[in-house]
Design a protein around this motif. Structure first.
Motif, PDB file in Angstrom:
ATOM      1  N   GLN A 159      27.404  28.561  40.095  1.00  0.00           N
ATOM      2  CA  GLN A 159      28.787  28.784  40.504  1.00  0.00           C
ATOM      3  C   GLN A 159      29.187  30.241  40.270  1.00  0.00           C
ATOM      4  OE1 GLN A 159      31.717  25.647  39.435  1.00  0.00           O
ATOM      5  NE2 GLN A 159      29.951  24.449  38.772  1.00  0.00           N
ATOM      6  N   LEU A 160      28.727  30.806  39.169  1.00  0.00           N
ATOM      7  CA  LEU A 160      28.993  32.223  38.912  1.00  0.00           C
ATOM      8  C   LEU A 160      28.322  33.094  39.970  1.00  0.00           C
ATOM      9  CD1 LEU A 160      28.512  32.335  35.042  1.00  0.00           C
ATOM     10  CD2 LEU A 160      30.624  32.897  36.240  1.00  0.00           C
ATOM     11  N   ALA A 161      27.057  32.771  40.269  1.00  0.00           N
ATOM     12  CA  ALA A 161      26.297  33.572  41.234  1.00  0.00           C
ATOM     13  C   ALA A 161      26.893  33.499  42.632  1.00  0.00           C
ATOM     14  CB  ALA A 161      24.839  33.103  41.259  1.00  0.00           C
ATOM     15  N   HIS A 162      27.409  32.327  43.002  1.00  0.00           N
ATOM     16  CA  HIS A 162      27.945  32.141  44.356  1.00  0.00           C
ATOM     17  C   HIS A 162      29.457  32.326  44.423  1.00  0.00           C
ATOM     18  CE1 HIS A 162      23.984  30.055  44.703  1.00  0.00           C
ATOM     19  NE2 HIS A 162      24.013  30.643  45.898  1.00  0.00           N
ATOM     20  N   LYS A 163      30.063  32.773  43.299  1.00  0.00           N
ATOM     21  CA  LYS A 163      31.487  33.126  43.265  1.00  0.00           C
ATOM     22  C   LYS A 163      32.393  31.953  43.635  1.00  0.00           C
ATOM     23  CE  LYS A 163      30.302  37.822  44.796  1.00  0.00           C
ATOM     24  NZ  LYS A 163      28.907  37.577  45.171  1.00  0.00           N
ATOM     25  N   THR A 164      32.009  30.743  43.212  1.00  0.00           N
ATOM     26  CA  THR A 164      32.816  29.569  43.544  1.00  0.00           C
ATOM     27  C   THR A 164      33.684  29.123  42.372  1.00  0.00           C
ATOM     28  OG1 THR A 164      30.973  28.094  42.939  1.00  0.00           O
ATOM     29  CG2 THR A 164      31.160  28.737  45.262  1.00  0.00           C
ATOM     30  N   ASN A 165      33.531  29.764  41.235  1.00  0.00           N
ATOM     31  CA  ASN A 165      34.394  29.423  40.106  1.00  0.00           C
ATOM     32  C   ASN A 165      35.622  30.337  40.108  1.00  0.00           C
ATOM     33  OD1 ASN A 165      33.093  31.763  39.355  1.00  0.00           O
ATOM     34  ND2 ASN A 165      32.955  31.198  37.212  1.00  0.00           N
ATOM     35  N   LYS A 166      36.484  30.174  39.135  1.00  0.00           N
ATOM     36  CA  LYS A 166      37.734  30.938  39.095  1.00  0.00           C
ATOM     37  C   LYS A 166      37.894  31.553  37.705  1.00  0.00           C
ATOM     38  CE  LYS A 166      42.691  30.200  40.104  1.00  0.00           C
ATOM     39  NZ  LYS A 166      43.660  29.152  40.483  1.00  0.00           N
ATOM     40  N   ARG A 167      38.088  32.884  37.656  1.00  0.00           N
ATOM     41  CA  ARG A 167      38.295  33.582  36.386  1.00  0.00           C
ATOM     42  C   ARG A 167      39.438  34.589  36.558  1.00  0.00           C
ATOM     43  NH1 ARG A 167      32.706  36.208  35.469  1.00  0.00           N
ATOM     44  NH2 ARG A 167      32.676  36.036  37.739  1.00  0.00           N
ATOM     45  N   ILE A 168      40.533  34.318  35.882  1.00  0.00           N
ATOM     46  CA  ILE A 168      41.703  35.188  35.969  1.00  0.00           C
ATOM     47  C   ILE A 168      42.039  35.737  34.588  1.00  0.00           C
ATOM     48  CG2 ILE A 168      44.180  35.276  36.457  1.00  0.00           C
ATOM     49  CD1 ILE A 168      43.756  33.236  38.648  1.00  0.00           C
ATOM     50  N   TYR A 169      42.244  37.048  34.522  1.00  0.00           N
ATOM     51  CA  TYR A 169      42.546  37.731  33.271  1.00  0.00           C
ATOM     52  C   TYR A 169      43.943  38.334  33.329  1.00  0.00           C
ATOM     53  CZ  TYR A 169      37.505  37.691  32.155  1.00  0.00           C
ATOM     54  OH  TYR A 169      36.214  37.314  31.883  1.00  0.00           O
ATOM     55  N   TRP A 170      44.559  38.462  32.167  1.00  0.00           N
ATOM     56  CA  TRP A 170      45.767  39.253  32.017  1.00  0.00           C
ATOM     57  C   TRP A 170      45.414  40.518  31.260  1.00  0.00           C
ATOM     58  CZ3 TRP A 170      50.982  36.448  30.594  1.00  0.00           C
ATOM     59  CH2 TRP A 170      51.437  35.739  31.715  1.00  0.00           C
ATOM     60  N   ALA A 171      46.008  41.626  31.663  1.00  0.00           N
ATOM     61  CA  ALA A 171      45.763  42.896  30.985  1.00  0.00           C
ATOM     62  C   ALA A 171      47.046  43.706  30.922  1.00  0.00           C
ATOM     63  CB  ALA A 171      44.679  43.691  31.718  1.00  0.00           C
ATOM     64  N   ILE A 172      47.268  44.346  29.777  1.00  0.00           N
ATOM     65  CA  ILE A 172      48.327  45.349  29.671  1.00  0.00           C
ATOM     66  C   ILE A 172      47.645  46.692  29.874  1.00  0.00           C
ATOM     67  CG2 ILE A 172      50.111  46.385  28.223  1.00  0.00           C
ATOM     68  CD1 ILE A 172      50.210  43.765  26.632  1.00  0.00           C
ATOM     69  N   VAL A 173      48.106  47.435  30.871  1.00  0.00           N
ATOM     70  CA  VAL A 173      47.414  48.672  31.233  1.00  0.00           C
ATOM     71  C   VAL A 173      48.380  49.860  31.206  1.00  0.00           C
ATOM     72  CG1 VAL A 173      45.809  47.380  32.682  1.00  0.00           C
ATOM     73  CG2 VAL A 173      47.843  48.413  33.726  1.00  0.00           C
ATOM     74  N   HIS A 174      47.806  51.034  31.192  1.00  0.00           N
ATOM     75  CA  HIS A 174      48.594  52.265  31.217  1.00  0.00           C
ATOM     76  C   HIS A 174      49.126  52.546  32.627  1.00  0.00           C
ATOM     77  CE1 HIS A 174      47.883  54.051  27.195  1.00  0.00           C
ATOM     78  NE2 HIS A 174      46.833  53.258  27.211  1.00  0.00           N
ATOM     79  N   GLY A 175      50.351  53.054  32.700  1.00  0.00           N
ATOM     80  CA  GLY A 175      50.880  53.564  33.958  1.00  0.00           C
ATOM     81  C   GLY A 175      51.642  52.560  34.800  1.00  0.00           C
ATOM     82  N   ASP A 176      52.328  53.098  35.810  1.00  0.00           N
ATOM     83  CA  ASP A 176      53.078  52.298  36.771  1.00  0.00           C
ATOM     84  C   ASP A 176      52.305  52.231  38.088  1.00  0.00           C
ATOM     85  OD1 ASP A 176      55.187  52.064  34.944  1.00  0.00           O
ATOM     86  OD2 ASP A 176      55.984  54.013  35.563  1.00  0.00           O
ATOM     87  N   PHE A 177      52.473  51.138  38.800  1.00  0.00           N
ATOM     88  CA  PHE A 177      51.782  50.941  40.080  1.00  0.00           C
ATOM     89  C   PHE A 177      52.752  51.148  41.243  1.00  0.00           C
ATOM     90  CE2 PHE A 177      48.974  48.886  37.155  1.00  0.00           C
ATOM     91  CZ  PHE A 177      47.713  48.911  37.734  1.00  0.00           C
ATOM     92  N   GLY A 178      52.242  51.730  42.294  1.00  0.00           N
ATOM     93  CA  GLY A 178      53.037  51.892  43.504  1.00  0.00           C
ATOM     94  C   GLY A 178      52.849  50.736  44.461  1.00  0.00           C
ATOM     95  N   GLU A 179      51.898  49.842  44.147  1.00  0.00           N
ATOM     96  CA  GLU A 179      51.639  48.694  45.001  1.00  0.00           C
ATOM     97  C   GLU A 179      51.701  47.416  44.172  1.00  0.00           C
ATOM     98  OE1 GLU A 179      47.804  50.245  43.311  1.00  0.00           O
ATOM     99  OE2 GLU A 179      49.450  51.160  44.442  1.00  0.00           O
ATOM    100  N   GLU A 180      51.895  46.291  44.841  1.00  0.00           N
ATOM    101  CA  GLU A 180      52.007  45.014  44.132  1.00  0.00           C
ATOM    102  C   GLU A 180      50.648  44.398  43.845  1.00  0.00           C
ATOM    103  OE1 GLU A 180      54.544  42.389  46.240  1.00  0.00           O
ATOM    104  OE2 GLU A 180      56.356  43.601  45.959  1.00  0.00           O
ATOM    105  N   ASN A 181      49.660  44.716  44.667  1.00  0.00           N
ATOM    106  CA  ASN A 181      48.320  44.164  44.450  1.00  0.00           C
ATOM    107  C   ASN A 181      47.286  45.066  45.101  1.00  0.00           C
ATOM    108  OD1 ASN A 181      48.089  43.223  47.337  1.00  0.00           O
ATOM    109  ND2 ASN A 181      49.784  41.915  46.670  1.00  0.00           N
TER     110      ASN A 181
END
Length: 303
Positions: A159-181
């Motif tokens: 599943q990892l190799a074929h990208k069929t699983n789901k892994r979502i992370y949260w991160a606090i990062v430096h800076g502001d973004f000009g785009e939503e995604n």
């Protein structure tokens, strides 16, 4: 103890690895591939690729060396187990815990804790990472899936190799973004100037990270990252590459950053098909207290 098998093929079949894993339940396709690479499997006295198409009359000889002695000591370390059944465990790893023993970290790892919790863990050829299917860094917290037998390990790795699983992370990062995604599609390999670090390099392995901005503060942002691939330090390297290093990251981030216990990165969501039933399972774990407290402080400072 080492084991030897001989299989005499009566009818044409598909791939070598699939055939052997179906004939010998103790050998997963992943383990068969490892044995082929180690030249421990012969077809008609010759080494063949795992993709070799089985023919009627083929004679297959399989030598399974004894697994290296497991010198990892079980330790009574509390585990935050989110889910467990007879074939899989989902654990919420705390920040500061190494996943498996390695030079410099011989004990007090997640594996030491798992071995105390259960003896039912899928063997690994190296011996020091039973049950481990994927890893997260020492100072990254969050969800990991653990295999309890060879078939479960094979399914989760596929599943990892074929990208069929789901892994979502949260991160606090430096800076502001000009785009939503956005999507970061940049190959990752060993940093040619610092072997302890990874980097975006021309001849690296394909790496893709999707991100979405959840909230922006003064000088920092909370983002969600979804992995399409799973390279070493992928999120940390990719975010540094686009100028938004993970806050608190001692390896890739700036010196002036948020105080914490390492990078503010948390594996929040994990989804996969159950190795035995095929049913979709999805789990969520809230970030650790220091992560949540830091978000509250950033919120207050941005008012």
């Amino acid at each position: 103890m080492p084991k030897k098998y001989e299989l005499q093929v009566e009818n044409e079949y598909g791939r070598l690895d699939k055939f052997i894993s179906e004939q010998i339940p103790d050998l997963s396709r992943t383990r068969v591939k490892e044995l082929v690479k180690e030249k421990e499997i012969l077809v008609n006295h010759k080494v063949e690729k795992v993709s070799y198409k089985i023919q009627a009359g083929d004679k297959i000889e399989i030598n399974v060396p004894a697994v290296k002695p497991l010198d990892v000591v079980p330790e009574n370390i509390p585990l935050d187990i989110v889910y467990e059944d007879e074939v899989v465990i989902v654990v919420n790893k705390p920040q500061g815990m190494v996943v498996h023993p390695a030079p410099g970290h011989p004990d007090h790892t997640l594996v030491n804790a798992l071995l105390y919790h259960t003896q039912d863990l899928a063997q690994s050829p190296e011996g020091f990472r039973p049950g481990i299917v994927h890893r997260i860094d020492k100072d990254t917290s969050g969800l990991l899936m653990i295999a309890k037998n060879a078939k479960a390990r094979e399914s989760l790795e596929d599943q990892l190799a074929h990208k069929t699983n789901k892994r979502i992370y949260w991160a606090i990062v430096h800076g502001d973004f000009g785009e939503e995604n956005g999507v970061i599609d940049a190959p990752i390999g060993r940093n040619p100037y610092d072997r302890k670090k990874m980097a975006v390099v021309e001849n690296g392995k394909k790496a893709v990270t999707h991100f979405k901005v959840l909230k922006q503060f003064k000088g920092y942002s909370l983002i969600e990252c979804q992995l399409e691939t799973g390279r070493t330090h992928q999120i940390r390297v990719h975010l540094d590459y686009i100028g938004h290093a993970v806050a608190g990251d001692p390896l890739y981030g700036p010196r002036k950053t948020l105080k914490g216990n390492g990078q503010f990165l948390h594996a929040k969501v994990l989804g996969f098909k159950h190795p035995r039933t095929g049913k979709w399972l999805e789990f969520t774990a809230e970030p650790p207290k220091i992560f949540q407290d830091t978000l509250a402080q950033l919120e207050k400072a941005s008012e």
